[in-house]
Write a protein that holds these residues in place. Structure first.
Motif, mmCIF file in Angstrom:
data_model
loop_
_atom_site.group_PDB
_atom_site.id
_atom_site.type_symbol
_atom_site.label_atom_id
_atom_site.label_comp_id
_atom_site.label_asym_id
_atom_site.label_seq_id
_atom_site.Cartn_x
_atom_site.Cartn_y
_atom_site.Cartn_z
ATOM 1 N N THR A 164 2.417 -19.897 -2.367
ATOM 2 C CA THR A 164 3.494 -20.433 -1.939
ATOM 3 C C THR A 164 3.708 -20.155 -0.323
ATOM 4 N N ASP A 165 4.522 -20.840 0.281
ATOM 5 C CA ASP A 165 4.799 -20.733 1.620
ATOM 6 C C ASP A 165 5.444 -19.319 1.723
ATOM 7 N N ASP A 166 5.162 -18.629 2.763
ATOM 8 C CA ASP A 166 6.014 -17.325 3.161
ATOM 9 C C ASP A 166 5.644 -16.478 2.030
ATOM 10 N N ALA A 167 4.287 -16.297 1.591
ATOM 11 C CA ALA A 167 4.204 -15.356 0.605
ATOM 12 C C ALA A 167 4.243 -13.928 1.056
ATOM 13 N N ARG A 168 4.701 -13.026 -0.050
ATOM 14 C CA ARG A 168 4.750 -11.535 0.169
ATOM 15 C C ARG A 168 4.030 -10.839 -0.863
ATOM 16 N N PHE A 169 3.262 -9.746 -0.368
ATOM 17 C CA PHE A 169 2.508 -8.801 -1.154
ATOM 18 C C PHE A 169 3.190 -7.776 -1.504
ATOM 19 N N LEU A 170 3.160 -7.063 -2.817
ATOM 20 C CA LEU A 170 3.750 -5.798 -2.982
ATOM 21 C C LEU A 170 2.555 -4.935 -3.599
ATOM 22 N N LEU A 171 2.260 -3.752 -3.002
ATOM 23 C CA LEU A 171 1.381 -2.838 -3.772
ATOM 24 C C LEU A 171 1.883 -1.906 -4.482
ATOM 25 N N ALA A 187 6.037 4.571 4.788
ATOM 26 C CA ALA A 187 6.436 5.359 3.660
ATOM 27 C C ALA A 187 6.833 4.267 2.513
ATOM 28 N N PRO A 188 6.597 4.748 1.230
ATOM 29 C CA PRO A 188 6.755 3.778 0.168
ATOM 30 C C PRO A 188 8.166 3.861 -0.403
ATOM 31 N N VAL A 189 8.442 2.819 -1.172
ATOM 32 C CA VAL A 189 9.726 3.062 -1.820
ATOM 33 C C VAL A 189 9.385 3.801 -3.428
ATOM 34 N N VAL A 190 10.105 4.736 -3.503
ATOM 35 C CA VAL A 190 9.873 5.558 -4.451
ATOM 36 C C VAL A 190 10.889 5.665 -5.505
ATOM 37 N N CYS A 191 10.453 5.550 -6.894
ATOM 38 C CA CYS A 191 11.488 5.602 -8.058
ATOM 39 C C CYS A 191 10.884 6.423 -8.963
ATOM 40 N N ASN A 192 11.323 7.735 -9.181
ATOM 41 C CA ASN A 192 10.912 8.690 -10.322
ATOM 42 C C ASN A 192 9.134 8.690 -9.786
ATOM 43 N N VAL A 236 6.718 6.026 -9.247
ATOM 44 C CA VAL A 236 6.296 5.038 -8.772
ATOM 45 C C VAL A 236 6.471 4.804 -7.530
ATOM 46 N N ALA A 237 5.509 4.340 -6.916
ATOM 47 C CA ALA A 237 5.583 4.311 -5.359
ATOM 48 C C ALA A 237 5.048 2.533 -5.238
ATOM 49 N N ALA A 238 5.679 1.911 -4.385
ATOM 50 C CA ALA A 238 5.494 0.620 -4.015
ATOM 51 C C ALA A 238 5.444 0.343 -2.444
ATOM 52 N N PHE A 239 4.579 -0.276 -2.043
ATOM 53 C CA PHE A 239 4.474 -0.559 -0.562
ATOM 54 C C PHE A 239 4.336 -1.921 -0.284
ATOM 55 N N PRO A 240 5.533 -2.409 0.485
ATOM 56 C CA PRO A 240 5.574 -3.946 0.834
ATOM 57 C C PRO A 240 4.633 -4.224 1.935
ATOM 58 N N ILE A 241 3.468 -4.999 1.633
ATOM 59 C CA ILE A 241 2.381 -5.167 2.808
ATOM 60 C C ILE A 241 2.836 -6.684 3.585
#
Length: 319
Positions: A161-168, A196-201, A203-208
């Motif tokens: 898609t246009d303006d795509a985003r990626f989450l690791l 720094a990642p977004v952390v919930c319990n 799980v860690a997620a990095f928006p790239i």
């Protein structure tokens, strides 16, 4: 409060839910009986190296061996049924999470719940709808303490898609890591993202972010690294665990996969091999033995990986 009283090795079996709690019980029962691992090995007729994996929580004893351990440490038979039920409960949790190793089952289960409750599941689904990975390469670094401390990742992606985003998403290899201390190091093709990642319990997620606006159908090359050093803690602490495997788990056929494990020249492994498992809990299919190159690295490449676990596994020499 711990499920196990290490002094007596007499837990409430109903309080044992994880493989680590079961491992703590076994080790506490061994110590309570005044047995070394060698002594327990002789009494139970189980190799010392195998018992070591049980008391460290790295593998789950089969039911028959579990009963032999209970007998060897002198626990009365009237307690065996409840403890056998505890062992079966731990195994059900492991199988239900499809984790490659039982020690990761509780982390994986908690991680899946955390992702769902935090709304990350929706974000991850959106990421998959916007970006497709068409090439994936990892360089895993193992230090002299036998732990993975950094992974360098190179990918080619196509924007759907246009303006795509990626989450690791990061599922930690050990439940003892401090995920808030994981660090993402952006490289070529990546925009400025928070380190720094977004952390919930668990799980860690990095928006790239990408360094340019992508249009649908556009291919883009990105490089980044995940640094584990701060999350591991100091060598010799309980958070510092030796690695014995690394790889990728694919739910379906995936893009070309390259994996390299770089070992510290001061501590080199033995019996390095490329593996493939059709399912995380299936028997290992040893694809081929791998020799370390002149730079102390092991390398594999799969042109058309199928669904399953693709990776490199190694053994450490005895200390």
């Amino acid at each position: 409060m711990s499920a196990v009283d290490h002094g007596r090795g007499s837990p409430d079996p109903a309080a044992i839910f994880t493989v680590q709690e079961l491992a703590d019980f076994l080790d506490g029962a061994r110590r309570g009986a005044g047995l070394s691992l060698e002594g327990l090995s002789r009494r139970a007729g189980i190799p010392r190296s195998t018992l070591h994996t049980y008391v460290r929580g790295r593998s789950l004893p089969p039911a028959e061996q579990f009963d032999r351990i209970l007998a060897a440490v002198g626990l009365p038979s009237n307690r065996w049924r409840m403890l056998a039920e505890a062992r079966d409960r731990v195994e059900m949790m492991w199988r239900g999470t499809h984790s490659r190793a039982p020690s990761a089952a509780t982390t994986r289960l908690a991680g899946d719940i955390a992702v769902w409750r935090s709304g990350l599941q929706e974000a991850l689904s959106t990421s998959r709808e916007q970006v497709q990975v068409v090439m994936h390469s990892e360089r895993v670094h193992v230090d002299a303490h036998r732990s993975i401390f950094r992974i360098d990742i190179v990918q080619s992606v196509v924007a759907k898609t246009d303006d795509a985003r990626f989450l690791l998403r990061i599922v930690p290899p050990s439940p003892h890591l401090d995920l808030a201390q994981l660090r993402l190091i952006p490289g070529p093709g990546c925009g400025t993202t928070g380190p720094a990642p977004v952390v919930c319990n668990d799980v860690a997620a990095f928006p790239i972010g990408f360094d340019q606006r992508l249009r649908a159908g556009q291919t883009h090359h990105i490089e980044y690294a995940v640094d584990y050093r701060s999350a591991l803690g100091e060598p010799g602490t309980p958070t510092w665990e030796a690695a014995v495997e690394t790889g990728c788990l694919l739910d379906a056929a995936g893009p070309p996969l390259e994996l390299r494990v770089q070992f510290d020249e001061r501590v080199l492994p033995v019996h390095v091999r490329q593996i493939y498992l059709t399912h995380p809990d299936s028997p290992e299919n040893r694809v081929r033995e791998l020799d370390l190159d002149l730079h102390h690295g092991a390398h594999m490449f799969v042109a058309s990986p199928t669904a399953g676990c693709h990776g490199i596994r190694w053994e450490w020499p005895r200390r």
